[in-house]
Design a protein around this motif. Structure first.
Motif, PDB file in Angstrom:
ATOM      1  N   UNK A  26       0.834  -1.208   0.000  1.00 11.09           N
ATOM      2  CA  UNK A  26       0.000   0.000   0.000  1.00 11.09           C
ATOM      3  C   UNK A  26       0.870   1.260   0.000  1.00 11.09           C
ATOM      4  N   UNK A  27       1.887   1.270   0.815  1.00 13.25           N
ATOM      5  CA  UNK A  27       2.773   2.441   0.906  1.00 13.25           C
ATOM      6  C   UNK A  27       3.534   2.660  -0.407  1.00 13.25           C
ATOM      7  N   UNK A  28       4.008   1.581  -1.000  1.00 15.94           N
ATOM      8  CA  UNK A  28       4.772   1.691  -2.241  1.00 15.94           C
ATOM      9  C   UNK A  28       3.893   2.206  -3.384  1.00 15.94           C
ATOM     10  N   UNK A  29       2.709   1.646  -3.525  1.00 19.97           N
ATOM     11  CA  UNK A  29       1.835   2.066  -4.624  1.00 19.97           C
ATOM     12  C   UNK A  29       1.317   3.485  -4.417  1.00 19.97           C
ATOM     13  N   UNK A  30       1.057   3.854  -3.164  1.00 19.13           N
ATOM     14  CA  UNK A  30       0.628   5.228  -2.884  1.00 19.13           C
ATOM     15  C   UNK A  30       1.719   6.215  -3.260  1.00 19.13           C
ATOM     16  N   UNK A  31       2.960   5.841  -2.996  1.00 19.81           N
ATOM     17  CA  UNK A  31       4.099   6.696  -3.356  1.00 19.81           C
ATOM     18  C   UNK A  31       4.131   6.972  -4.850  1.00 19.81           C
ATOM     19  N   UNK A  32       3.621   6.019  -5.645  1.00 21.10           N
ATOM     20  CA  UNK A  32       3.589   6.167  -7.102  1.00 21.10           C
ATOM     21  C   UNK A  32       2.253   6.705  -7.605  1.00 21.10           C
ATOM     22  N   UNK A  33       1.400   7.174  -6.684  1.00 22.13           N
ATOM     23  CA  UNK A  33       0.175   7.846  -7.080  1.00 22.13           C
ATOM     24  C   UNK A  33      -1.048   6.972  -7.233  1.00 22.13           C
ATOM     25  N   UNK A  34      -0.967   5.710  -6.798  1.00 26.63           N
ATOM     26  CA  UNK A  34      -2.103   4.798  -6.919  1.00 26.63           C
ATOM     27  C   UNK A  34      -3.092   5.037  -5.783  1.00 26.63           C
ATOM     28  N   UNK A  35      -4.381   5.107  -6.110  1.00 25.31           N
ATOM     29  CA  UNK A  35      -5.422   5.180  -5.092  1.00 25.31           C
ATOM     30  C   UNK A  35      -5.632   3.790  -4.483  1.00 25.31           C
ATOM     31  N   UNK A  36      -6.088   3.753  -3.240  1.00 21.82           N
ATOM     32  CA  UNK A  36      -6.106   2.492  -2.507  1.00 21.82           C
ATOM     33  C   UNK A  36      -7.466   2.158  -1.913  1.00 21.82           C
TER      34      UNK A  36
END
Length: 266
Positions: A26-36
């Motif tokens: 979750x943290x990695x994808x959020x860093x790349x702008x992905x909504x969760x």
């Protein structure tokens, strides 16, 4: 800084997102702008720290995040979660990836002196949560037409899929089933743009790992065995999830990738 998924209104559904590899992803994808859309099962006493983690993700990375403390197996919960997700999509939102990080399983011995022993029901509960739920969620998201045109399904397995460890029989059976389901998703959903792969993580120091009887000795042995003389970190796994979601990985489908620093070599 260019963020891979920023301003695309793409979402990741992460099952088992409150700790370990799920939270690291979750943290990695959020860093790349992905909504969760984060789904997990937690005690009420743990909710304050979990919600604090989620608030920090939103504050740091300026993404949309919704979360649900619900049993992933129940169909009515899937419907509630996906309906709420649709509401957050507005007009253009889609599910870019579904990440399966469920670690609800029974760790009982087959034979013991007075302790609880593994029963048939233990296999059913473990496989329902750690294997069959991958298909249930994939099918439900697909039936509601929520997947992006190029979507990725990623699940986490372990070396216990092919090695016998004491107390691990039910989880081992679930990991084997999980990989089989992942391969068939890769085959049967390919024409709809969906790719499915497993990550076989090395021994990783997570809360679920520490629940395995004898985990301390297993960790010591792994550190000696691993070429880099350390355990796999949740962040190591999260990084590979990110790689498998990128445009450049769209031709990777139906495989199990070992992410362990070479742990399998000896």
């Amino acid at each position: 800084m260019v963020r891979e998924f920023e301003n695309k209104n793409e979402w990741a559904i992460i099952l088992g997102a409150s700790s370990g590899m799920g939270l690291a992803t979750a943290k990695k994808l959020a860093k790349e702008g992905m909504n969760l859309c984060l789904v997990y099962r937690a005690l009420r006493s743990d909710m304050e720290s979990i919600e604090s983690e989620f608030k920090a993700i939103v504050s740091l990375h300026n993404i949309k995040l919704i979360h649900f403390n619900k049993d992933v197996v129940k169909p009515e919960n899937r419907e509630i979660i996906l309906t709420k997700l649709e509401e957050n999509f507005q007009e253009s939102g889609k599910v870019k990836c579904l990440v399966h990080s469920i670690a609800k399983g029974n760790l009982k011995p087959m034979v013991s002196d007075g302790n609880k022993e593994l029963q048939n029901d233990d296999f059913h509960i473990t496989l329902e949560n750690m294997a069959f739920s991958l298909y249930d969620w994939t099918k439900h998201v697909f039936s509601k037409n929520l997947f992006a045109e190029d979507a990725r399904i990623i699940s986490f397995t372990s070396e216990g899929n092919k090695k016998a460890w004491k107390n691990y029989a039910a989880v081992s059976a679930a990991k084997v089933a999980l990989e089989a389901i992942s391969r068939n998703i890769a085959l049967e959903f390919a024409e709809y743009g969906i790719k499915s792969n497993c990550i076989e993580a090395g021994v990783t120091d997570t809360a679920s790992f520490r629940m395995i009887p004898g985990s301390e000795k297993l960790a010591e042995y792994t550190i000696k065995r691993n070429p880099f003389h350390r355990l796999t970190k949740p962040e190591d796994v999260a990084n590979v999830v990110y790689l498998l979601i990128k445009e450049e990985s769209k031709w990777i489908n139906g495989i199990t990738i070992q992410v362990n620093g070479g742990e399998h070599l000896s």
